[in-house]
Design a protein around this motif. Structure first.
Motif, PDB file in Angstrom:
ATOM      1  N   THR A 154       0.834  -1.185   0.000  1.00 44.86           N
ATOM      2  CA  THR A 154       0.000   0.000   0.000  1.00 44.86           C
ATOM      3  C   THR A 154       0.877   1.246   0.000  1.00 44.86           C
ATOM      4  N   SER A 156       1.046   5.512   0.493  1.00 47.10           N
ATOM      5  CA  SER A 156       0.468   6.774   0.940  1.00 47.10           C
ATOM      6  C   SER A 156       1.164   7.884   0.167  1.00 47.10           C
ATOM      7  N   GLN A 168      -4.458  13.780   0.173  1.00 47.21           N
ATOM      8  CA  GLN A 168      -3.666  12.640   0.628  1.00 47.21           C
ATOM      9  C   GLN A 168      -4.415  11.367   0.257  1.00 47.21           C
ATOM     10  N   LEU A 170      -4.452   6.986   0.034  1.00 46.84           N
ATOM     11  CA  LEU A 170      -3.927   5.698   0.466  1.00 46.84           C
ATOM     12  C   LEU A 170      -4.366   4.684  -0.579  1.00 46.84           C
ATOM     13  N   ARG A 210       3.429   1.271   2.896  1.00 45.31           N
ATOM     14  CA  ARG A 210       2.740   0.796   4.093  1.00 45.31           C
ATOM     15  C   ARG A 210       2.663  -0.735   4.050  1.00 45.31           C
TER      16      ARG A 210
END
Length: 326
Positions: A154, A156, A168, A170, A210
């Motif tokens: 993942t 960000s 922002q 994700l 992430r």
């Protein structure tokens, strides 16, 4: 074991740089006996490398073409040349191979020795291009995205929308798509719980990785077509449908297939769909093309065309009637 593995890699490297080697020449280069060369050749064959042998005094060993690519063993100069070439192609205008170049560059940069990285970076910054994509992208960002896709990590990141607003995001990255002029990232947006298409040149800074994620069913079998439709229509305020009285090949000279979807209706008629945030700009482009066209959708575009026609008529003044023939 380590010594044997190193010797096998050395042997494979020699077989890659010359079309054919005699057993004695290989033994001399590797400082071993010809018997050891034969044993090592057999070990490489057992590992799946197609090594052909021709008998006789003039015979020798040759690395054949196999079903899989063997690992390339490159010296420092060769590694720099390949990395620089891949980084150039990855952000260049050559359609169809950009994505593969990014994947290859990502793999190569992972194993590039630390001593070569400063030279590689210096070479990249020392080279300028005259012809370049519409919006240049840092190859390092492309390789990071490619690695995250392979590792199912993942990301960000900060993303700038077309109106300049920063957000922002994700994301679970799925695929990089090269349109020939821009790079796009297809990803699952975890906050919106839906698939989205992002222009890579609008990613601000470097993403942070992430946790790993589990792959999801793709939004379409053909992600190239999925991105094509997304970037030509869905991000825009207006969805235009125009019938152009010309072959699709002629229409594509005025409207790129990366910005419009063209469907041939016949030898002299093409249906064109495209998205736009403005009505005046596409009308101006259509008028400047010199092609006859019919506005089908939306109604606002027809109204805008009528208003523009009246404005142009006022600009040229009243039409002077022809002089009567005396």
């Amino acid at each position: 074991m380590i010594e044997t593995s190193a010797r096998l890699l050395r042997l494979l490297s020699l077989l890659q740089v010359r079309r054919e080697w005699t057993g004695s020449a290989l033994a001399e280069r590797m400082s071993v006996t010809e018997r050891t060369v034969r044993r090592d050749i057999d070990k490489l064959r057992n590992l799946g490398y197609p090594i052909h042998a021709s008998p006789g005094v003039a015979g020798g060993y040759q690395l054949g073409a196999g079903a899989d690519l063997p690992p390339l063993l490159l010296d420092d100069e060769e590694a720099l040349a390949v990395a620089l070439g891949l980084s150039t192609v990855a952000v260049g205008p050559v359609a169809g191979i950009g994505e593969a170049s990014v994947r290859a560059l990502s793999k190569l940069e992972q194993v590039l020795p630390p001593r070569l990285r400063p030279r590689f970076n210096s070479l990249k910054t020392a080279i300028s291009r005259i012809a370049s994509p519409i919006d240049a992208v840092d190859p390092a960002l492309l390789t990071q995205l490619s690695t995250a896709i392979s590792d199912r990590r993942t990301l960000s990141l900060k993303y700038q929308k077309h109106d300049g607003e920063l957000s922002q995001r994700l994301l679970e990255p799925c695929r990089l798509v090269d349109s020939g002029s821009r790079w796009y990232l297809v990803a699952w947006d975890t906050q919106r719980a839906d698939w989205r298409t992002f222009r890579v040149d609008r990613i601000i800074g470097r993403p942070s990785e992430r946790a790993r994620f589990t792959s999801r069913p793709l939004p379409a079998q053909d992600l190239g077509e999925y991105v094509h439709r997304a970037i030509t229509r869905s991000p825009y305020r207006y969805d235009l449908l125009i019938r152009v009285q010309a072959p699709a090949s002629t229409v594509s000279e005025h409207f790129s297939t990366s910005t419009a979807i063209l469907e041939a209706e016949g030898p002299q008629s093409t249906m064109m769909r495209l998205g736009w945030d403005s009505l005046d700009v596409p009308l101006g482009l259509l008028a400047a093309s010199g092609l006859d066209f019919d506005i089908l959708e939306p109604a606002e575009l027809r109204q805008r065309a009528e208003s523009m026609a009246r404005r142009l008529q006022r600009a040229v003044g009243p039409t002077t009637p022809p002089n009567p023939i005396s």
